[in-house]
Design a protein around this motif. Structure first.
Motif, PDB file in Angstrom:
ATOM      1  N   UNK A 149     -75.575   6.717 -37.785  1.00 33.03           N
ATOM      2  CA  UNK A 149     -75.533   7.200 -36.402  1.00 33.03           C
ATOM      3  C   UNK A 149     -75.093   8.654 -36.454  1.00 33.03           C
ATOM      4  N   UNK A 150     -75.868   9.510 -35.833  1.00 29.45           N
ATOM      5  CA  UNK A 150     -75.497  10.929 -35.842  1.00 29.45           C
ATOM      6  C   UNK A 150     -74.298  11.131 -34.904  1.00 29.45           C
ATOM      7  N   UNK A 151     -73.241  11.816 -35.382  1.00 28.04           N
ATOM      8  CA  UNK A 151     -72.095  12.012 -34.500  1.00 28.04           C
ATOM      9  C   UNK A 151     -72.482  12.908 -33.319  1.00 28.04           C
ATOM     10  N   UNK A 152     -72.045  12.566 -32.106  1.00 29.41           N
ATOM     11  CA  UNK A 152     -72.409  13.418 -30.963  1.00 29.41           C
ATOM     12  C   UNK A 152     -71.341  14.479 -30.712  1.00 29.41           C
ATOM     13  N   UNK A 184     -66.875  13.204 -35.998  1.00 31.32           N
ATOM     14  CA  UNK A 184     -66.795  13.896 -37.285  1.00 31.32           C
ATOM     15  C   UNK A 184     -65.855  15.088 -37.145  1.00 31.32           C
ATOM     16  N   UNK A 185     -64.828  15.099 -37.991  1.00 33.19           N
ATOM     17  CA  UNK A 185     -63.855  16.189 -37.954  1.00 33.19           C
ATOM     18  C   UNK A 185     -63.848  16.891 -39.294  1.00 33.19           C
ATOM     19  N   UNK A 186     -64.056  18.193 -39.243  1.00 30.88           N
ATOM     20  CA  UNK A 186     -64.079  18.959 -40.479  1.00 30.88           C
ATOM     21  C   UNK A 186     -62.991  20.022 -40.403  1.00 30.88           C
ATOM     22  N   UNK A 187     -62.284  20.199 -41.494  1.00 32.03           N
ATOM     23  CA  UNK A 187     -61.262  21.243 -41.554  1.00 32.03           C
ATOM     24  C   UNK A 187     -61.652  22.176 -42.688  1.00 32.03           C
ATOM     25  N   UNK A 222     -74.739  22.040 -46.701  1.00 35.61           N
ATOM     26  CA  UNK A 222     -75.255  20.875 -47.434  1.00 35.61           C
ATOM     27  C   UNK A 222     -74.202  19.767 -47.448  1.00 35.61           C
ATOM     28  N   UNK A 223     -72.960  20.148 -47.698  1.00 35.96           N
ATOM     29  CA  UNK A 223     -71.866  19.158 -47.704  1.00 35.96           C
ATOM     30  C   UNK A 223     -71.753  18.482 -46.336  1.00 35.96           C
ATOM     31  N   UNK A 224     -71.874  19.294 -45.279  1.00 37.69           N
ATOM     32  CA  UNK A 224     -71.718  18.729 -43.925  1.00 37.69           C
ATOM     33  C   UNK A 224     -72.894  17.807 -43.586  1.00 37.69           C
ATOM     34  N   UNK A 225     -74.110  18.197 -43.989  1.00 37.10           N
ATOM     35  CA  UNK A 225     -75.265  17.311 -43.728  1.00 37.10           C
ATOM     36  C   UNK A 225     -75.093  15.991 -44.477  1.00 37.10           C
ATOM     37  N   UNK A 226     -74.519  16.065 -45.686  1.00 37.36           N
ATOM     38  CA  UNK A 226     -74.262  14.827 -46.445  1.00 37.36           C
ATOM     39  C   UNK A 226     -73.291  13.936 -45.676  1.00 37.36           C
ATOM     40  N   UNK A 255     -75.065  12.346 -42.804  1.00 31.44           N
ATOM     41  CA  UNK A 255     -75.967  11.282 -43.271  1.00 31.44           C
ATOM     42  C   UNK A 255     -75.227  10.018 -43.674  1.00 31.44           C
ATOM     43  N   UNK A 256     -73.958  10.173 -44.073  1.00 33.64           N
ATOM     44  CA  UNK A 256     -73.223   8.993 -44.532  1.00 33.64           C
ATOM     45  C   UNK A 256     -72.290   8.437 -43.455  1.00 33.64           C
ATOM     46  N   UNK A 257     -72.450   8.930 -42.217  1.00 29.50           N
ATOM     47  CA  UNK A 257     -71.653   8.375 -41.109  1.00 29.50           C
ATOM     48  C   UNK A 257     -71.966   6.881 -40.970  1.00 29.50           C
TER      49      UNK A 257
END
Ligand code: DC
Length: 227
Positions: A2-5, A146-149, A217-221, A224-226
Protein backbone atom coordinates in the motif's frame (compact mmCIF):
# COMPACT_ATOMS: atom_id res chain seq x y z
CA UNK A 1 1.96 -3.09 -1.05
CA UNK A 2 0.00 0.00 0.00
CA UNK A 3 1.51 3.31 -1.00
CA UNK A 4 1.72 5.61 2.04
CA UNK A 5 -0.51 8.67 1.58
CA UNK A 6 1.31 10.71 4.22
CA UNK A 7 5.08 10.86 4.20
CA UNK A 8 6.98 12.80 6.87
CA UNK A 9 10.58 13.80 6.19
CA UNK A 10 12.49 15.36 9.06
CA UNK A 11 16.13 15.94 9.72
CA UNK A 12 18.97 18.36 10.14
CA UNK A 13 19.35 21.54 8.09
CA UNK A 14 20.94 21.11 4.66
CA UNK A 15 20.65 17.31 4.70
CA UNK A 16 18.95 17.35 1.28
CA UNK A 17 15.38 16.95 2.57
CA UNK A 18 13.84 19.55 0.24
CA UNK A 19 15.50 18.25 -2.92
CA UNK A 20 14.53 14.68 -2.13
CA UNK A 21 10.95 15.63 -1.22
CA UNK A 22 10.47 17.76 -4.35
CA UNK A 23 11.56 14.91 -6.61
CA UNK A 24 9.54 12.35 -4.68
CA UNK A 25 6.40 14.50 -4.88
CA UNK A 26 6.77 14.81 -8.66
CA UNK A 27 7.15 11.06 -9.11
CA UNK A 28 4.29 10.14 -6.79
CA UNK A 29 2.08 13.08 -7.80
CA UNK A 30 1.78 14.14 -4.15
CA UNK A 31 1.56 17.61 -2.68
CA UNK A 32 4.85 18.80 -1.20
CA UNK A 33 4.94 21.09 1.81
CA UNK A 34 8.21 22.34 3.25
CA UNK A 35 7.08 23.56 6.68
CA UNK A 36 10.29 25.57 7.18
CA UNK A 37 8.85 28.16 4.78
CA UNK A 38 5.95 28.77 7.17
CA UNK A 39 8.32 29.61 10.07
CA UNK A 40 10.29 31.77 7.66
CA UNK A 41 7.08 33.50 6.48
CA UNK A 42 6.11 34.43 10.05
CA UNK A 43 9.63 35.72 10.69
CA UNK A 44 9.57 37.75 7.48
CA UNK A 45 6.23 39.34 8.50
CA UNK A 46 7.57 40.14 12.01
CA UNK A 47 10.53 41.99 10.48
CA UNK A 48 8.44 43.67 7.75
CA UNK A 49 6.06 45.03 10.39
CA UNK A 50 8.88 46.18 12.68
CA UNK A 51 7.74 43.96 15.55
CA UNK A 52 10.50 43.13 18.05
CA UNK A 53 11.45 39.48 17.53
CA UNK A 54 11.91 39.19 21.31
CA UNK A 55 8.27 40.18 21.92
CA UNK A 56 6.82 36.66 22.11
CA UNK A 57 3.27 37.89 22.69
CA UNK A 58 3.25 40.20 19.65
CA UNK A 59 4.98 37.64 17.42
CA UNK A 60 2.49 34.95 18.48
CA UNK A 61 -0.48 37.21 17.84
CA UNK A 62 0.82 38.05 14.39
CA UNK A 63 1.33 34.35 13.58
CA UNK A 64 -2.30 33.70 14.55
CA UNK A 65 -3.66 36.34 12.18
CA UNK A 66 -1.41 35.87 9.12
CA UNK A 67 -2.60 34.08 6.02
CA UNK A 68 0.22 31.88 4.73
CA UNK A 69 -0.33 30.05 1.45
CA UNK A 70 2.06 27.71 -0.30
CA UNK A 71 1.08 27.05 -3.91
CA UNK A 72 2.65 25.18 -6.81
CA UNK A 73 1.98 28.01 -9.28
CA UNK A 74 4.09 31.15 -9.83
CA UNK A 75 6.81 32.53 -12.07
CA UNK A 76 9.25 30.05 -13.62
CA UNK A 77 12.31 31.43 -11.85
CA UNK A 78 13.76 28.28 -10.38
CA UNK A 79 11.28 28.03 -7.51
CA UNK A 80 9.65 24.76 -6.38
CA UNK A 81 6.64 26.60 -4.93
CA UNK A 82 5.31 30.07 -4.22
CA UNK A 83 4.87 31.39 -0.67
CA UNK A 84 2.25 34.08 -0.14
CA UNK A 85 1.85 36.06 3.08
CA UNK A 86 -1.46 37.92 3.11
CA UNK A 87 -1.35 37.63 -0.68
CA UNK A 88 2.20 39.01 -1.06
CA UNK A 89 4.76 36.83 -2.84
CA UNK A 90 7.63 36.32 -0.35
CA UNK A 91 9.14 33.18 -1.92
CA UNK A 92 12.60 34.70 -2.24
CA UNK A 93 12.33 37.27 0.58
CA UNK A 94 12.04 34.50 3.20
CA UNK A 95 15.54 33.29 2.20
CA UNK A 96 17.15 36.64 3.17
CA UNK A 97 19.90 36.75 5.80
CA UNK A 98 17.84 38.78 8.31
CA UNK A 99 15.08 36.15 8.22
CA UNK A 100 17.66 33.35 8.50
CA UNK A 101 19.16 35.04 11.57
CA UNK A 102 15.85 35.29 13.48
CA UNK A 103 13.81 32.29 12.37
CA UNK A 104 15.06 29.92 15.07
CA UNK A 105 13.92 32.32 17.81
CA UNK A 106 10.47 32.62 16.23
CA UNK A 107 10.22 28.85 15.78
CA UNK A 108 10.96 28.44 19.49
CA UNK A 109 7.70 30.18 20.50
CA UNK A 110 5.02 27.68 21.60
CA UNK A 111 2.02 29.61 20.24
CA UNK A 112 3.68 30.09 16.87
CA UNK A 113 4.30 26.34 16.71
CA UNK A 114 0.73 25.49 17.72
CA UNK A 115 -0.69 27.83 15.07
CA UNK A 116 1.49 26.48 12.27
CA UNK A 117 1.11 22.87 13.40
CA UNK A 118 -2.70 23.21 13.16
CA UNK A 119 -2.43 24.66 9.66
CA UNK A 120 -0.05 21.86 8.63
CA UNK A 121 -2.42 19.16 9.95
CA UNK A 122 -5.28 20.76 8.08
CA UNK A 123 -3.30 20.65 4.82
CA UNK A 124 -2.34 17.01 5.42
CA UNK A 125 -5.92 15.96 6.10
CA UNK A 126 -6.55 15.83 2.34
CA UNK A 127 -3.93 13.03 2.03
CA UNK A 128 -1.26 12.40 -0.64
CA UNK A 129 1.26 14.75 0.92
CA UNK A 130 4.98 14.80 1.62
CA UNK A 131 5.66 17.11 4.51
CA UNK A 132 9.17 18.22 5.35
CA UNK A 133 10.41 19.80 8.57
CA UNK A 134 11.89 19.08 11.98
CA UNK A 135 8.91 17.81 13.97
CA UNK A 136 6.59 16.30 11.37
CA UNK A 137 6.97 12.66 12.43
CA UNK A 138 7.09 13.47 16.15
CA UNK A 139 4.49 16.23 16.59
CA UNK A 140 2.62 17.32 13.46
CA UNK A 141 1.75 13.96 11.89
CA UNK A 142 2.70 11.20 14.33
CA UNK A 143 0.31 8.90 12.39
CA UNK A 144 2.20 9.37 9.08
CA UNK A 145 2.56 6.01 7.35
CA UNK A 146 6.16 6.59 6.37
CA UNK A 147 8.56 8.63 8.47
CA UNK A 148 12.05 9.37 7.29
CA UNK A 149 14.75 11.15 9.25
CA UNK A 150 17.59 12.39 7.06
CA UNK A 151 20.94 13.22 8.55
CA UNK A 152 24.50 13.77 7.39
CA UNK A 153 27.64 14.89 9.17
CA UNK A 154 28.11 18.66 9.44
CA UNK A 155 31.34 18.33 7.42
CA UNK A 156 29.57 16.54 4.55
CA UNK A 157 26.76 19.10 4.47
CA UNK A 158 29.28 21.96 4.50
CA UNK A 159 31.23 20.33 1.64
CA UNK A 160 28.05 19.99 -0.46
CA UNK A 161 26.96 23.57 0.19
CA UNK A 162 30.46 24.86 -0.56
CA UNK A 163 30.56 22.95 -3.87
CA UNK A 164 27.09 24.23 -4.78
CA UNK A 165 28.07 27.87 -4.20
CA UNK A 166 31.35 27.50 -6.12
CA UNK A 167 29.45 25.91 -9.03
CA UNK A 168 27.08 28.90 -9.00
CA UNK A 169 30.13 31.17 -9.26
CA UNK A 170 29.62 32.60 -5.76
CA UNK A 171 32.27 33.30 -3.15
CA UNK A 172 32.30 30.60 -0.47
CA UNK A 173 34.39 29.73 2.55
CA UNK A 174 34.20 26.15 3.82
CA UNK A 175 34.97 27.01 7.46
CA UNK A 176 32.29 29.75 7.56
CA UNK A 177 29.71 27.41 6.02
CA UNK A 178 30.62 24.63 8.48
CA UNK A 179 30.27 26.99 11.46
CA UNK A 180 26.85 28.17 10.20
CA UNK A 181 25.62 24.57 9.83
CA UNK A 182 26.87 23.65 13.30
CA UNK A 183 25.10 26.74 14.69
CA UNK A 184 21.81 25.75 13.05
CA UNK A 185 22.14 22.17 14.36
CA UNK A 186 22.59 23.53 17.88
CA UNK A 187 19.52 25.78 17.54
CA UNK A 188 17.40 22.92 16.18
CA UNK A 189 18.52 20.56 18.96
CA UNK A 190 17.84 23.22 21.58
CA UNK A 191 14.43 24.31 20.27
CA UNK A 192 12.56 24.81 23.58
CA UNK A 193 9.28 23.36 22.26
CA UNK A 194 10.18 20.75 19.64
CA UNK A 195 13.84 19.74 19.89
CA UNK A 196 15.03 17.91 16.80
CA UNK A 197 14.87 14.15 17.38
CA UNK A 198 13.81 11.27 15.14
CA UNK A 199 10.39 9.75 15.84
CA UNK A 200 10.70 6.29 17.43
CA UNK A 201 9.32 4.67 14.27
CA UNK A 202 11.25 6.85 11.81
CA UNK A 203 13.69 5.30 9.37
CA UNK A 204 16.97 7.13 9.72
CA UNK A 205 18.90 7.64 6.49
CA UNK A 206 22.44 8.87 6.85
CA UNK A 207 23.21 10.53 3.52
CA UNK A 208 27.00 10.82 3.98
CA UNK A 209 28.54 9.74 0.69
CA UNK A 210 25.13 9.21 -0.96
CA UNK A 211 23.85 11.11 -4.00
CA UNK A 212 20.27 12.39 -4.17
CA UNK A 213 19.49 9.54 -6.59
CA UNK A 214 20.85 6.98 -4.11
CA UNK A 215 18.74 8.46 -1.30
CA UNK A 216 15.66 8.40 -3.54
CA UNK A 217 16.33 4.75 -4.43
CA UNK A 218 16.38 3.90 -0.72
CA UNK A 219 13.09 5.72 -0.19
CA UNK A 220 11.40 4.00 -3.16
CA UNK A 221 12.55 0.67 -1.68
CA UNK A 222 10.92 1.64 1.62
CA UNK A 223 7.70 2.59 -0.16
CA UNK A 224 7.70 -0.71 -2.07
CA UNK A 225 8.13 -2.71 1.12
CA UNK A 226 5.33 -0.95 3.04
CA UNK A 227 3.05 -3.58 4.58
O1 DC B 1 14.25 24.04 6.98
P1 DC B 1 14.46 25.55 7.06
O2 DC B 1 15.90 25.98 7.20
O3 DC B 1 13.76 26.31 6.00
O4 DC B 1 13.74 25.95 8.44
C1 DC B 1 13.67 27.28 8.86
C2 DC B 1 13.59 27.31 10.39
O5 DC B 1 12.36 26.79 10.86
C3 DC B 1 14.70 26.57 11.14
O6 DC B 1 15.09 27.40 12.23
C4 DC B 1 14.02 25.33 11.67
C5 DC B 1 12.58 25.78 11.84
N1 DC B 1 11.61 24.72 11.59
C6 DC B 1 10.96 24.20 12.67
O7 DC B 1 11.25 24.60 13.82
N2 DC B 1 10.02 23.24 12.51
C7 DC B 1 9.70 22.81 11.28
N3 DC B 1 8.75 21.88 11.14
C8 DC B 1 10.38 23.33 10.15
C9 DC B 1 11.34 24.29 10.34
Amino acid sequence: MTQPTTIAIDGTAAAGKSTVAAQLSQTLGYLYLDTGVMYRAVTWAVLARNIAVTNEEAVSELAETLSIEVTTTGPQDGRFYTVLVDGEDVTWAIRAKDVEAQVSRVSGYARVRTTLTNQQRHLAAKGSIIMVGRDIGTVVLPQAELKIFMEASAEERARRRHKELIEQGQAANYETILAAIQGRDKQDRENPVSPLIPAKDAIVINTDGLSITEVLTKIYELIDTQP
